[in-house]
Design an enzyme around this catalytic site. Structure first.
Site, short mmCIF file in Angstrom:
data_model
loop_
_atom_site.label_atom_id
_atom_site.label_comp_id
_atom_site.label_asym_id
_atom_site.label_seq_id
_atom_site.Cartn_x
_atom_site.Cartn_y
_atom_site.Cartn_z
N GLU A 269 0.88 -1.17 0.00
CA GLU A 269 0.00 0.00 0.00
C GLU A 269 0.91 1.21 0.00
OE1 GLU A 269 -1.25 3.16 2.11
OE2 GLU A 269 -2.04 1.67 3.52
N CYS A 308 -2.17 8.24 4.26
CA CYS A 308 -2.17 7.73 2.89
C CYS A 308 -3.53 7.92 2.23
CB CYS A 308 -1.78 6.26 2.88
SG CYS A 308 -2.82 5.22 3.93
#
Length: 698
Positions: A269, A308
C-alpha cells in the site's frame, strides 16, 4: 545478543526489539539512528538492530509461533483478539502520552490507537460469526467428478506455513500494526512487525503492553525496532510481506530475488493522490458543499495531513473553485490551532520529523514551480503554540502551515503525480462530469475517492466512472454526512488498498483479509475423505442412522455425543388436495398453482395443482422433529433452500436429515449444528434441499 526484562521506554536509550519471546537491545549503540520529539526536537531515543540475528527471528516464528497458533481454532484465536482489545483499551491513556511525542494531537492519537484497538474488536467478532470453529475453511460447494459420486473435489483454505512480515509506515504506528496483526493472527500465521524509525517507539510501547498481558501465544508476535535490510534474504514461498510506505521502497522490495523468483507473497500500500469530487448540484449553501469543505479541511489537518488516504486533489466545478478556496480558508482560520499537541486547544500537531518537513516543503515548492499557486498557507516557519502555552516559532519542531494550492491549468503533470505527504491539498476545476472522471483517473490509481452530491444520477455517473481507479469510494450527502466514518478512515469490514500507484494490494476487508494469509487448495477424493479433511459432511459420505444403530434420535444427542454423519430417515407422508387447499386458505397464499387446476396445468413447471413449498418444509419438520425438551434448544434458520421437483396431490414425501457441521461456541453452553436436509418423493426424486440450523446443548 543481550536479553532483558521488558524495559520502560523512558529509561532506555535504544528502542528495544521483542524477538524470540524476549526484549533485546544491541550491545552498543554505534551508528544508531536518533529519534526526536516532533514538536521540540528533543532526543527521545535511538534505534539500532546491529547484531540482530534476523534468520533466528524468522525461524522462531515459523517454529514456535506456528506451533502455538496451530493448537487454536479460528474461534479461539478470535477470542484472544477480543481479550487483547479489552486489555489495550484499558491502557489507552499511557499510549496517548507516548503518541504525543510524535506530533499527534489527542484526536490523531485516538484515530491511531483507538482505531487499531477497534480492528482487534472487529476481527474478534467477525472471526466467531463468519468462520468455523475449526482450522480449515471450505470454499464453495463440492464438485462431483464421477457418475456414481464416489470421486469429488472442492477447495479449502489452510494457513500459510511461514510468517507474516509487516513493514509499516510512520504515520500510524499502532493502527498500521494492529490492522495487519489481527487478520494474520486469526488465520494462524505468526507476525513480525517492522515499524518505521521516526515513530517506532510508539509501536514498541504497545507491544510492551501486549507482552505484559500474556494473552498472545508464544511466537505469534515479534517486533524489530530498526533496520531490516537483509530480512527478505531469509524468507521464501511460505512467507508473506505486507508493506506500507513509499512506492520507491515498495519497488525495491518487490525486485528482491526471493519475491521475483522465490515466491514470497508480497502486498503493498503505497503513494496515493486521492481525490474528492464535488458534484455540480453541491453549490455554496447546500449541505453537500458544507460536508465537502469539512471533509477536505479534516483530511488536510488530521495527523497533519500525514495519511495515505488524505485528499490531495479537490476536483470541483470550475465555477465553484473560488467558493471552495474561500470556504477552506475560513474553516482553517476558525478551527485549526497549530502547535505542540500537549498544549491546551491545539488541533493540529507537527509532522513526524524534520526530514518529513523538508520533504513536504520541497514537494510543495516543486508544485509551485510547475504552476500551482498558494491559495492558502505559507511555506515559512509558522507561529505555533508551545507546550507551555506560549506562541512563537519553534526552531526544533517539524511544524507546517496547512497549504491549499490552486491551479490555472488542472492538467499540470505535477498535481497528478507528486504527493506532498503533509497538510497539503490542491483545488482543480472541471468542466463536466466526464472531465471530473478523467481528472480523478489521472492519479494513476488511488486508495480512496469521495463523491459529494445529492443527485443520484451524478453519483451513478461519477462512481462508475472512477471505481476501477480506486480501492474505495465514499458517497457523501446530507443523509450520511453525520454518520459517515469519513473519507480518510478505512474500516476493518471493507477492503483497504488500491490499484496502480496505490500499490495494487489489499488489506482489511473483513474475512477476505484473513484469506490473504491462507492458501487455497483444490482437494479431490471420495466423499468420506473430503468429510474427514474438512470436518463437514459431504453428500455420498457414510451416515449413521442412529435410530437403527443406537435406538436414539439424533436430536436426543448433545454436542458431546453427536457426530458428523449422524442421521435420520423418515417414513413417507402422503399429500392430499384437501390439505393443500386448507393451507392456501389459512395462509392467504392462493397462487394459482395451488388453487386453479386449469391454470396450474397450463404452466410448464407443474403437473396440475401442487403443494406449497413452505407446506412441504413444515411437513418435513414434522417428519424429523423430536418433541421432548433438549438437548436441541432452538431452530434458528434455514440456508441454501432450493425447490426442485413439484409435489402433486397424491404424491408422498419423506425427509433425510444428516448432521453436516458442528460448531461449538467457546463461551456458551451450546453450539450450532447445521443439518443437511433432503426432501424426496415416493420415487426417490429430490423435492427440496436445504440446511436446517439448530442450537444444541454441549
Amino acid at each position: 545478543m543481550t536479553t532483558t526484562a521488558a524495559p520502560t521506554l523512558d529509561t532506555v536509550e535504544i528502542v528495544p526489539s521483542f524477538i524470540r519471546g524476549s526484549w533485546w537491545t544491541p550491545d552498543a549503540d554505534a551508528g544508531a539512528a536518533p529519534v526526536l520529539d516532533a514538536s521540540t526536537g528533543e532526543l527521545l531515543a535511538k534505534v539500532s538492530t546491529e547484531g540482530l540475528d534476523l534468520a533466528a527471528v524468522v525461524d522462531y516464528g515459523r517454529t514456535t509461533g506456528q506451533t502455538e497458533l496451530g493448537t487454536l481454532t479460528f474461534h479461539q484465536r478470535a477470542l484472544k483478539l477480543k481479550e487483547l482489545a479489552q486489555y489495550l483499551n484499558g491502557r489507552r491513556e499511557e499510549f496517548y502520552e507516548v503518541s504525543a511525542q510524535s506530533g499527534a494531537t489527542k484526536i490523531d492519537s485516538m484515530i491511531d490507537i483507538d482505531g487499531g484497538i477497534g480492528v482487534l474488536f472487529t476481527f474478534g467478532s467477525k472471526g466467531r460469526r463468519e468462520l468455523p470453529n475449526a482450522q480449515v475453511v471450505v470454499d464453495g460447494p463440492m464438485e462431483v467428478l464421477s457418475r456414481d459420486g464416489s470421486f469429488a473435489g472442492e477447495h479449502i483454505y489452510t494457513r500459510i506455513p511461514g510468517v507474516a512480515v509487516q513493514i509499516n509506515a510512520f504515520n500510524f504506528p499502532v493502527w498500521g500494526m494492529l490492522e495487519k496483526l489481527a487478520p494474520a493472527f486469526l488465520a494462524g500465521v505468526p507476525t513480525i512487525v517492522k515499524p518505521a524509525t521516526p515513530t517506532g517507539y510508539v509501536a514498541a510501547a504497545v507491544v510492551k503492553a501486549i507482552d505484559e498481558s500474556g494473552i498472545l501465544p508464544k511466537g505469534s508476535l515479534q517486533l524489530i525496532s530498526g533496520s531490516v535490510r537483509t530480512l527478505l534474504d531469509h524468507l521464501d514461498y511460505r512467507d508473506l510481506v505486507a508493506f506500507t510506505g513509499s512506492a520507491s521502497t515498495a519497488n525495491t522490495l518487490k525486485s528482491h530475488p526471493n519475491v521475483v523468483r522465490g515466491g514470497i507473497r508480497f502486498t503493498s500500500e503505497t503513494d496515493s493522490l486521492n481525490a474528492a469530487i464535488l458534484g455540480p448540484d453541491a453549490v455554496k449553501g447546500t449541505p453537500e458543499f458544507d460536508a465537502f469543505i469539512k471533509s477536505l479541511v479534516t483530511e488536510m489537518t488530521a495527523k497533519a495531513g500525514q495519511k495515505c488516504t488524505s485528499i490531495r486533489r479537490a476536483i470541483v466545478p470550475q465555477e465553484l473553485v473560488a467558493d471552495v478556496v474561500a470556504a477552506v480558508g475560513d474553516r482553517i482560520r476558525e478551527r485549526v490551532v497549530l502547535g505542540d499537541p500537549r498544549a491546551e486547544g491545539v488541533t493540529m500537531g507537527a509532522l513526524a520529523s524534520l526530514e518529513q518537513l523538508a520533504d513536504v516543503r520541497a514537494a510543495v515548492q516543486s508544485m509551485l514551480d510547475a504552476g500551482g499557486e498558494l491559495a492558502y498557507g505559507t511555506l515559512d516557519s509558522p507561529k505555533v503554540t508551545s507546550a507551555d502555552g506560549s506562541i512563537g516559532v519553534v526552531d526544533g519542531g517539524a511544524f507546517m502551515s496547512p497549504v491549499l494550492l490552486s491551479w490555472a491549468d488542472p492538467e499540470a503533470e505535477e498535481v497528478h503525480s507528486l504527493e506532498a505527504f503533509g497538510p497539503v491539498s490542491s483545488v482543480l476545476g472541471y468542466t463536466d462530469l466526464a472531465d471530473a472522471v478523467r481528472l480523478a483517473a489521472r492519479g494513476g490509481g488511488s486508495l480512496v475517492a469521495s463523491v459529494c452530491t445529492n443527485d443520484p444520477a451524478v453519483a451513478q455517473q461519477l462512481v462508475t466512472g472512477i471505481a476501477a481507479h480506486h480501492g474505495r469510494v465514499l458517497m457523501l450527502n446530507r443523509e450520511d454526512a453525520r454518520s459517515s466514518t469519513g473519507h480518510g478512515s478505512p474500516v476493518p469490514h471493507l477492503v483497504h488498498g488500491g490499484p496502480g500507484r496505490a500499490g495494487g494490494g489489499e488489506e482489511l476487508g473483513g474475512i477476505r483479509s484473513v484469506m490473504h494469509h491462507m492458501q487455497r487448495t483444490a482437494i479431490q477424493g471420495s466423499p468420506n475423505m473430503l468429510t474427514a479433511v474438512t470436518g463437514v459432511w459431504h453428500t455420498g459420505a457414510d451416515r449413521n442412522f442412529t435410530l437403527e444403530t443406537e435406538g436414539q434420535h439424533p436430536f436426543r444427542k448433545s454436542l458431546a455425543t453427536l457426530r458428523i454423519g449422524d442421521a435420520i430417515r423418515s417414513g413417507l407422508r402422503e399429500v392430499s388436495l384437501d390439505e393443500i387447499t386448507k393451507f392456501a386458505n389459512s395462509t392467504g397464499d392462493t397462487f394459482y398453482a395451488h388453487t386453479n387446476p386449469e391454470a396450474a396445468a397450463a404452466n410448464p413447471f407443474f403437473p396440475g395443482i401442487v403443494a406449497h413449498g413452505y407446506l412441504l418444509l413444515a411437513w418435513g419438520a414434522g417428519l424429523f422433529v423430536e418433541p421432548a425438551p433438549g438437548p436441541v434448544l432452538a431452530n434458528y434458520g434455514l440456508e441454501n433452500l432450493r425447490f426442485i421437483t413439484p409435489v402433486a396431490a397424491g404424491d408422498s414425501i419423506r425427509v433425510t436429515l444428516t448432521a453436516k457441521k458442528i460448531t461449538p461456541r467457546e463461551t456458551d453452553e451450546y453450539g450450532e449444528v447445521a443439518w443437511d436436509a433432503v426432501l424426496t418423493n415416493q420415487n426417490d426424486e429430490i423435492v427440496a434441499t436445504y440446511d436446517v440450523l439448530t442450537l444444541v446443548e454441549k
